[in-house]
Write a protein that holds these residues in place. Structure first.
Motif, PDB file in Angstrom:
ATOM      1  N   LYS A  51       0.673  -1.183  -0.186  1.00  0.00           N
ATOM      2  CA  LYS A  51       0.074  -0.061   0.078  1.00  0.00           C
ATOM      3  C   LYS A  51       0.989   1.142  -0.064  1.00  0.00           C
TER       4      LYS A  51
ATOM      5  N   ASP B 205       1.394   3.601   3.114  1.00  0.00           N
ATOM      6  CA  ASP B 205       0.884   3.124   4.344  1.00  0.00           C
ATOM      7  C   ASP B 205       1.200   1.596   4.221  1.00  0.00           C
ATOM      8  N   ASP B 206       0.774   1.034   5.508  1.00  0.00           N
ATOM      9  CA  ASP B 206       0.785  -0.539   5.616  1.00  0.00           C
ATOM     10  C   ASP B 206      -0.610  -1.236   4.889  1.00  0.00           C
TER      11      ASP B 206
ATOM     12  N   PRO C 186      -3.558  -3.250   5.290  1.00  0.00           N
ATOM     13  CA  PRO C 186      -4.442  -3.848   6.395  1.00  0.00           C
ATOM     14  C   PRO C 186      -3.930  -5.328   6.907  1.00  0.00           C
ATOM     15  N   SER C 187      -3.946  -5.207   8.283  1.00  0.00           N
ATOM     16  CA  SER C 187      -3.135  -6.434   8.973  1.00  0.00           C
ATOM     17  C   SER C 187      -4.129  -7.598   8.693  1.00  0.00           C
ATOM     18  N   HIS C 188      -5.551  -7.600   8.682  1.00  0.00           N
ATOM     19  CA  HIS C 188      -6.358  -8.756   8.365  1.00  0.00           C
ATOM     20  C   HIS C 188      -6.514  -9.020   6.742  1.00  0.00           C
TER      21      HIS C 188
ATOM     22  N   TYR D 149      -9.446   2.145   5.048  1.00  0.00           N
ATOM     23  CA  TYR D 149      -8.505   1.251   4.124  1.00  0.00           C
ATOM     24  C   TYR D 149      -8.378   2.044   2.621  1.00  0.00           C
TER      25      TYR D 149
END
Length: 412
Positions: A270, A273-274, A276-278, A295
């Motif tokens: 992304k 940014d990171d 999303p963890s899930h 998101y």
């Protein structure tokens, strides 16, 4: 006596000239009346050549055929020469036709058709022996190429007569080469052509053809297929949803890649940014459940192989579930219906105009109040202009007390 001698000499000279004129006229008449013709012949080495001596209006004069060394091959229908490769094909009063089998380079030269008239007539047939080149050979400087690289191919046509010419084609497009001609010790020609060009990924698998043009052969060519490696081609495909992406829905993206060699690694990131963890990432697939506005952003698929790296981007914008947030129009691809970026230049211009208007208003008001400062009157001051002194002014003032005994007020 001298005159008699001169007359005799004149008579002899006249008879000589007259006789020469008669011979010349007879010769011209013979040439015109009996016309001997033949044709030049070209033949491929090892094949058969045919030489024809033809006479128009023959008056039974003898026809014979001589080789380049002036040796008689055929006298009428008789072959004095012992070379059995010469064979009589046709003999008549108007034609002598002879064939020569298994022609070699030593047979090349000028053959003579001779007609026994007075004087004899001759016609010449030039025999040209063609030697086809050997199979063309293509050599490449590089076996495997990367897109953007320059390559060089060489095509050779060996031992031909006359010299061959070479053309190049890449796919359906003809390309110019640089030829070089070399004459060998045995009077043969070797032709070499070099082709230089820059390859692209579209050239992978395309044939490069070397075409040899020579009068002894047709469709003589050799080809070589290019092998070009190139960076991956990346494309993100939306599996779900089809249309606007709303809160609470799921997102499914597939990263399709193509390259040579095949991409060794595919990853999702992304931008700024990171992920999303899930989020679930399986190879080239990205799956995110229960979307919300946090998101939002740009998701990038990056593919890498031995040649380089490429990527494709997907912009995710999650809409509210309430109808009031629906845009007037949107594309079917999720993420493409995101609000348009506000033009900050327009906002800055509006703010500047408002601030300027307020400053102008403040300046006008300031100038107005400065001009009217200290020009107000009290009710007690009315009529003071006609009074002789302060006491009289107070008494005469409107609203003042008419009774002089009333209490007076003084302002110091």
């Amino acid at each position: 006596m001298a005159h008699a001698r001169i007359g005799s000499l004149a008579t002899i000279l006249f008879l000589t000239v007259f006789h020469a004129a008669l011979q010349k006229g007879a010769t011209q008449y013979a040439v015109v009346s009996q016309n001997l013709v033949t044709d030049n012949v070209s033949v491929v080495e090892g094949e058969q050549a045919t030489i024809s001596c033809r006479v128009k209006n023959n008056d039974d004069s003898v026809i014979q055929l001589l080789n380049p060394n002036r040796q008689t091959i055929y006298f009428r229908d008789v072959r004095p020469l012992k070379d059995v490769r010469f064979q009589l094909v046709n003999f008549s009063e108007n034609e002598l036709r002879v064939s020569l089998s298994n022609v070699s380079l030593s047979d090349e030269g000028r053959y003579v058709c001779q007609l026994y008239t007075d004087p004899p007539q001759e016609a010449y047939a030039d025999l040209t022996v063609l030697v086809p080149p050997s199979n063309p050979i293509i050599e490449s400087r590089d076996e495997v190429l990367n897109e953007g690289n320059e390559t060089e191919l060489t095509c050779s046509a060996l031992s031909s007569k006359p010299a061959a010419s070479i053309r190049w084609k890449k796919g359906n497009k003809e390309l110019p080469g640089k030829p070089m001609v070399e004459l060998t010790y045995d009077r043969m020609y070797t032709v070499t052509s070099r082709l230089t060009f820059t390859v692209s990924k579209e050239d992978d698998g395309v044939p490069v053809v070397c075409i040899v043009d020579h009068p002894a052969v047709k469709d003589f060519q050799a080809q070589r297929h290019l092998e070009v490696q190139y960076k991956p081609e990346v494309k993100i495909v939306v599996g779900y949803p089809q249309g606007l992406t709303r809160e609470g829905e799921n997102l499914e993206l597939t990263c399709q890649t193509k390259g040579k060699p095949q991409p060794q690694r595919v990853k999702w990131v992304k931008v700024d940014d990171d992920v999303p963890s899930h989020a679930v990432i399986t190879g080239g697939e990205l799956y995110i459940e229960n979307l919300n506005k946090s998101y939002n952003g740009t998701y990038r698929c990056v593919a890498t192989n031995a040649v380089g790296e490429s990527y494709d981007d997907y912009i995710l914008y999650v809409y509210d579930t309430t109808p009031s947030t629906e845009p007037a129009a949107h594309d079917s691809r999720a993420g493409e219906g995101a609000p348009r970026t506000v033009d900050h230049a327009v906002i800055g211009g509006v703010v500047a105009v408002v601030v300027f208007a307020m400053l102008c208003l403040l300046i006008v008001l300031g100038r107005y109040f400065a001009r009217h400062k200290g020009t107000y009157f009290t009710h007690e001051a009315k009529g003071a202009d006609d009074a002789a002194d302060a006491d009289t002014a107070i008494i005469n003032a409107e609203g003042g007390h008419s009774n002089s005994d009333e209490k007076k007020e003084y302002y110091i």
